[in-house]
Design an enzyme around this catalytic site. Structure first.
Site, PDB file in Angstrom:
ATOM      1  N   HIS A 244       0.858  -1.190   0.000  1.00  0.00           N
ATOM      2  CA  HIS A 244       0.000   0.000   0.000  1.00  0.00           C
ATOM      3  C   HIS A 244       0.897   1.245   0.000  1.00  0.00           C
ATOM      4  O   HIS A 244       1.957   1.251   0.626  1.00  0.00           O
ATOM      5  CB  HIS A 244      -0.919  -0.014   1.233  1.00  0.00           C
ATOM      6  CG  HIS A 244      -1.969   1.057   1.168  1.00  0.00           C
ATOM      7  ND1 HIS A 244      -1.706   2.358   1.486  1.00  0.00           N
ATOM      8  CD2 HIS A 244      -3.262   1.014   0.774  1.00  0.00           C
ATOM      9  CE1 HIS A 244      -2.802   3.072   1.300  1.00  0.00           C
ATOM     10  NE2 HIS A 244      -3.758   2.284   0.873  1.00  0.00           N
TER      11      HIS A 244
ATOM     12  N   GLU B 278      -4.056   1.991  -7.527  1.00  0.00           N
ATOM     13  CA  GLU B 278      -4.366   3.127  -6.655  1.00  0.00           C
ATOM     14  C   GLU B 278      -3.453   4.303  -6.998  1.00  0.00           C
ATOM     15  O   GLU B 278      -2.330   4.390  -6.471  1.00  0.00           O
ATOM     16  CB  GLU B 278      -4.146   2.742  -5.188  1.00  0.00           C
ATOM     17  CG  GLU B 278      -5.057   1.672  -4.678  1.00  0.00           C
ATOM     18  CD  GLU B 278      -5.339   1.843  -3.184  1.00  0.00           C
ATOM     19  OE1 GLU B 278      -6.512   1.905  -2.814  1.00  0.00           O
ATOM     20  OE2 GLU B 278      -4.380   1.936  -2.395  1.00  0.00           O
TER      21      GLU B 278
END
Ligand code: PGA
Length: 272
Positions: free
Chosen positions: A100, A170
């Protein structure tokens, strides 16, 4: 063949502060998720809440799946503060987010991301590997950035492992953005094509088609359906909107409405 379910992955990040709050949110999510036929809800709570929430969700076989926000690149042993794959799996975890952007920002490098992904897959869980450019430029350099991240993260992958891989696109500029500027579905679709082409060029058509691709970054109840249906993604990785069970419910409801097929008008015979 059963249709693939749309993944709705809630990344709770470092919230809520107490187990009481976490349990209350999970109770609401459990009530509405049971009715959702087209989506699979995956909740990634902070580490200390994984076991109690997994028990509430019915464990690994439960309808709601539990995810971890991170994993150790080590197996076990003298690594203070680390949590390994076997520990997560035996605590009821089915999915693990790796790489992430908020973890990469703390110094996690590409090689660590690739090693962590291997630990997830070897541990019998599904890996959600995050990639995404920090900014877009007019020369389309960001496309090479995305390809580079894919190459680095997937370097150790064997063919069999792809069935348990989710790629989360993302773009960093859309993640945790206070103005909630999500990307357009068209822009997402272009990246989906790029990712599938990369997979096809390197591992062939069958692998390219089984890998799930999800989008994350400023997803809200208002844009979720458009992003999935028109961005051609297999689901969403949702931060802030997943912290409010009511918002998550609205998102799931919007994705449980069948995608409208374009109407084809047939000309009646004899009419010009
Ligand atoms: P956001 O976060 O939905 O709050 O933008 C997404 C993510 O960090 O995965």
């Amino acid at each position: 063949m059963k249709p693939k379910k749309i993944l709705v992955i809630g990344n709770w990040k470092m919230t809520p502060n107490t187990l009481v709050e976490a349990r209350a949110k999970m109770a609401i999510i459990k009530r509405f998720s049971d009715k959702m036929k087209l989506t699979e809800t995956i909740i990634c709570p902070p580490l200390p809440f994984i076991v109690p929430l997994s028990l509430m969700a019915g464990g690994i076989k439960g309808k709601i799946k539990i995810g971890s926000q991170d994993i150790s690149k080590f197996e076990s042993g003298a690594h203070t503060g680390e949590v390994g794959a076997l520990m997560l799996k035996s605590s009821g975890v089915s999915y693990v987010i790796v790489g992430h952007s908020e973890r990469r920002a703390t110094g996690e490098d590409a090689s660590t991301v690739a090693q962590k992904l291997q630990k997830v897959l070897a541990g019998g869980m599904t890996g959600v590997v995050c990639i995404g450019e920090s900014e877009r430029d007019n020369e389309a350099e960001y496309l090479s950035v995305i390809k580079g991240q894919l190459k680095e993260a997937l370097v150790y992958m064997s063919r069999q492992q792809f069935a348990n891989l989710v790629i989360a696109y993302e773009p960093l500029w859309a993640v945790n953005n206070s103005r909630n500027v999500a990307i357009t579905p068209h822009e997402i679709h272009q990246i989906v094509i790029l990712i599938r082409k990369y997979l096809k060029d390197n591992w062939g058509e069958s692998i390219a088609s089984i890998v799930k691709i999800v989008y994350g970054g400023s997803v809200t109840p208002d844009n979720a359906q458009d992003l999935v249906h028109n961005g051609e993604v297999d689901g969403l990785l949702i931060g802030r909107a997943s912290w409010q069970p009511e918002d998550l419910k609205s998102i799931c409801q919007s994705l449980n409405i069948e995608k409208k097929k374009p109407k084809i008008k047939l000309k009646k015979k004899g009419k010009k």
